[in-house]
Write an enzyme that holds these catalytic residues in place. Structure first.
Site, PDB file in Angstrom:
ATOM      1  N   ARG A  22      29.224  32.674  38.193  1.00  0.00           N
ATOM      2  CA  ARG A  22      29.161  32.859  36.742  1.00  0.00           C
ATOM      3  C   ARG A  22      27.831  32.428  36.163  1.00  0.00           C
ATOM      4  O   ARG A  22      27.381  32.984  35.159  1.00  0.00           O
ATOM      5  CB  ARG A  22      30.331  32.111  36.090  1.00  0.00           C
ATOM      6  CG  ARG A  22      31.686  32.800  36.363  1.00  0.00           C
ATOM      7  CD  ARG A  22      32.859  31.825  36.220  1.00  0.00           C
ATOM      8  NE  ARG A  22      34.149  32.492  36.335  1.00  0.00           N
ATOM      9  CZ  ARG A  22      34.724  32.821  37.488  1.00  0.00           C
ATOM     10  NH1 ARG A  22      34.110  32.567  38.640  1.00  0.00           N
ATOM     11  NH2 ARG A  22      35.908  33.416  37.502  1.00  0.00           N
ATOM     12  N   ARG A 118      41.101  45.271  49.587  1.00  0.00           N
ATOM     13  CA  ARG A 118      41.756  44.455  48.562  1.00  0.00           C
ATOM     14  C   ARG A 118      42.064  45.267  47.309  1.00  0.00           C
ATOM     15  O   ARG A 118      41.336  46.199  46.954  1.00  0.00           O
ATOM     16  CB  ARG A 118      40.895  43.233  48.233  1.00  0.00           C
ATOM     17  CG  ARG A 118      40.729  42.307  49.426  1.00  0.00           C
ATOM     18  CD  ARG A 118      39.878  41.113  49.122  1.00  0.00           C
ATOM     19  NE  ARG A 118      40.526  40.210  48.171  1.00  0.00           N
ATOM     20  CZ  ARG A 118      39.997  39.076  47.728  1.00  0.00           C
ATOM     21  NH1 ARG A 118      38.792  38.713  48.165  1.00  0.00           N
ATOM     22  NH2 ARG A 118      40.625  38.308  46.879  1.00  0.00           N
ATOM     23  N   SER A 163      45.465  35.441  36.884  1.00  0.00           N
ATOM     24  CA  SER A 163      44.310  35.688  37.738  1.00  0.00           C
ATOM     25  C   SER A 163      43.029  35.461  36.964  1.00  0.00           C
ATOM     26  O   SER A 163      42.772  36.146  35.971  1.00  0.00           O
ATOM     27  CB  SER A 163      44.342  37.123  38.274  1.00  0.00           C
ATOM     28  OG  SER A 163      43.098  37.465  38.860  1.00  0.00           O
ATOM     29  N   GLN A 165      40.128  36.192  38.002  1.00  0.00           N
ATOM     30  CA  GLN A 165      39.253  37.354  38.167  1.00  0.00           C
ATOM     31  C   GLN A 165      39.594  38.458  37.175  1.00  0.00           C
ATOM     32  O   GLN A 165      38.703  39.088  36.594  1.00  0.00           O
ATOM     33  CB  GLN A 165      39.336  37.853  39.599  1.00  0.00           C
ATOM     34  CG  GLN A 165      38.745  36.875  40.607  1.00  0.00           C
ATOM     35  CD  GLN A 165      38.837  37.373  42.035  1.00  0.00           C
ATOM     36  OE1 GLN A 165      39.423  38.413  42.311  1.00  0.00           O
ATOM     37  NE2 GLN A 165      38.273  36.621  42.961  1.00  0.00           N
ATOM     38  N   ASP A 311      43.568  28.903  46.141  1.00  0.00           N
ATOM     39  CA  ASP A 311      42.647  29.022  47.271  1.00  0.00           C
ATOM     40  C   ASP A 311      42.835  27.922  48.311  1.00  0.00           C
ATOM     41  O   ASP A 311      42.316  28.027  49.426  1.00  0.00           O
ATOM     42  CB  ASP A 311      41.197  29.006  46.787  1.00  0.00           C
ATOM     43  CG  ASP A 311      40.792  30.321  46.138  1.00  0.00           C
ATOM     44  OD1 ASP A 311      41.435  31.346  46.419  1.00  0.00           O
ATOM     45  OD2 ASP A 311      39.835  30.312  45.338  1.00  0.00           O
ATOM     46  N   ARG A 342      47.206  35.604  53.627  1.00  0.00           N
ATOM     47  CA  ARG A 342      47.110  34.213  54.054  1.00  0.00           C
ATOM     48  C   ARG A 342      48.458  33.600  54.413  1.00  0.00           C
ATOM     49  O   ARG A 342      48.514  32.623  55.161  1.00  0.00           O
ATOM     50  CB  ARG A 342      46.398  33.381  52.977  1.00  0.00           C
ATOM     51  CG  ARG A 342      44.897  33.658  52.940  1.00  0.00           C
ATOM     52  CD  ARG A 342      44.161  32.877  51.883  1.00  0.00           C
ATOM     53  NE  ARG A 342      42.713  33.078  52.036  1.00  0.00           N
ATOM     54  CZ  ARG A 342      41.820  32.771  51.111  1.00  0.00           C
ATOM     55  NH1 ARG A 342      42.209  32.239  49.958  1.00  0.00           N
ATOM     56  NH2 ARG A 342      40.543  32.991  51.327  1.00  0.00           N
ATOM     57  N   ARG A 384      38.577  30.632  54.724  1.00  0.00           N
ATOM     58  CA  ARG A 384      39.480  29.505  54.480  1.00  0.00           C
ATOM     59  C   ARG A 384      40.481  29.320  55.634  1.00  0.00           C
ATOM     60  O   ARG A 384      40.900  28.193  55.912  1.00  0.00           O
ATOM     61  CB  ARG A 384      40.195  29.670  53.147  1.00  0.00           C
ATOM     62  CG  ARG A 384      39.214  29.748  51.973  1.00  0.00           C
ATOM     63  CD  ARG A 384      39.805  29.352  50.659  1.00  0.00           C
ATOM     64  NE  ARG A 384      38.942  29.746  49.550  1.00  0.00           N
ATOM     65  CZ  ARG A 384      37.859  29.072  49.159  1.00  0.00           C
ATOM     66  NH1 ARG A 384      37.519  27.969  49.797  1.00  0.00           N
ATOM     67  NH2 ARG A 384      37.135  29.506  48.139  1.00  0.00           N
TER      68      ARG A 384
END
Length: 425
Positions: A22, A118, A163, A165, A311, A342, A384
């Site tokens: 950002r 995605r 979200s 995003q 996350d 995940r 991750r």
């Protein structure tokens, strides 16, 4: 990776990935110079940096790692001559889809094989309600995305998911809209965009359940100090908690309340984590975190706690795998559409080390045990997952071998060196 006798010392972790993204975006849209200290020099952030350079923004990298961004103002970007490659960065692609929707030029966003899988309709659908013209593969669901920017209208949007995003993409588009843009969320997602937009001078109002931004502000260049990334710190928090005799101090970590769910979860599990020297830097709360080995216990995790730790669930699942009792993770369906699935990945890979996990559609059930076994695991190309399996190896009776670890460079280029530094204290 094998078990260690203790884990300690004093470390700092790399700058926050979300804030680093950002800072480039808003520094480029601001008038005048923006100096960014503590910028994360990882592959994801470099994808954002390269994209803005391709749109005519001069960004200098100094010897100390700081960036000097020469902003061109809200309407100062120029049409890129080539496709913009977002690499593995979902943040770059989704936020820039919103930003580019308001530009008076044509652009195309693509990414690596994982990013191109995605989902993007969660962003392109509300942007189309603002008047954005975006086309992509699979019925506009997947990248590459072709964006023909232009006139936008402000909307009042109720997002079906929490979200950051999605919210950030709409707020960035809202800078160029004809009228205010309001985003409502079922739970509050991370608010780095709101904080940084306000820090740069945007006219923005937050309220219970949402945020409204007014269009066409005059953004001014600022000095930004990026704190350490709590998502990166989380690996070392769990490492110290699960390794007997450990005491570790992690300095200068961002503890934004919309991101600090991992601390709340680990403390609820019995983890000893003490924030010290709490302060505010560039609009973000920061602290030093002192963590000591603790006997963890299983808990139930769900509701509005989930987006505050989304996350960190791979490494949280490692903590749960060696905790006493049962941990239930629910309301975490979003984990299915990260860099990889995940939920499936952690159930599969931790299972190879003898952990007792059960996948659910929106989470996991994890039966803790005292130690794990050695084995060979795979990262699935997800940074991750790779780092979480390394932490699992600290409590394994035998060697843990991790395939495909280069992906850690997307967010934590020095992870392996730092892990080796603090092993054995």
């Amino acid at each position: 990776m094998t078990s260690v006798s203790r884990f300690g010392g004093e470390i700092t972790v790399p700058g926050d990935k979300s804030i680093s993204h950002r800072s480039i975006m808003l520094g480029s849209l601001a008038e005048g110079e923006t100096l960014v200290r503590g910028f994360l020099h990882g592959e994801d952030n470099h994808a954002t940096l390269a994209a803005f350079r391709a749109m005519g923004i001069r960004i200098e990298e100094r010897a100390d790692g700081a960036l000097l961004i020469h902003g061109h103002g809200l309407h100062g970007l120029t049409e890129p001559e080539d496709v913009l490659d977002c690499g593995n960065s979902g943040t770059t692609m989704r936020l820039m889809t919103g930003l580019l929707s308001g530009q008076a030029f044509f652009s195309v966003l693509t990414g690596d094989q994982y990013l191109r899988r995605r989902p993007m309709k969660r962003v392109t659908t509300p942007l189309s309600l603002m008047g954005a013209r975006i086309q992509g593969r699979d019925g506009d669901e997947r990248a590459p995305l072709a964006i023909r920017g232009g006139s936008l209208v402000g909307i009042d949007y109720h997002s079906p998911i929490a979200s950051a995003q999605v919210k950030s993409a709409l707020l960035l588009a809202g800078l160029y809209a004809d009228g205010p843009t309001t985003v409502h969320e079922p739970h509050l997602s991370r608010d780095h965009s709101e904080r940084m937009l306000s820090f740069f001078g945007a006219d923005l109002r937050t309220f219970a359940g949402g945020v409204t931004i007014q269009p066409q502000p005059r953004l001014s260049g600022r000095e930004v100090a990026v704190p350490g990334d709590i998502s990166s710190a989380a690996f070392f928090l769990v490492a110290a908690l699960i390794t007997p005799g450990s005491e570790l101090l992690i300095r200068n970590v961002g503890i934004n309340p919309t991101r600090s769910g991992v601390i709340d979860i680990l403390q609820a599990m019995g983890g000893c984590i003490e924030p010290l020297n709490c302060r505010e830097v560039s609009g973000e709360p920061v602290a030093d975190l002192l963590v000591r080995h603790s006997d963890l216990r299983g808990i139930e995790i769900g509701g509005d706690l989930v987006p505050r730790a989304i996350d960190e669930f791979p490494v949280i699942s490692v903590a749960a795998a060696v905790a006493e009792g049962v941990t239930v993770i629910r309301d975490a369906r979003e984990l299915r559409v990260k860099e990889t699935d995940r939920i499936a990945a952690m159930v599969t890979e931790l299972g190879k080390l003898g952990a007792d996990l059960e996948a659910r559609e929106d989470g996991m059930v994890i039966h803790g045990r005292e130690t794990l076994s050695g084995g060979r695991v795979d990262s699935h190309g997800d940074h991750r997952i790779a780092m979480s399996m390394a932490i699992a190896g600290l409590r394994a009776a035998g060697e843990v071998r991790i395939d495909n670890t280069a992906c850690t460079a997307t967010s934590f280029p020095d992870f392996w060196e730092l892990l080796e530094k603090v092993r054995h204290g």
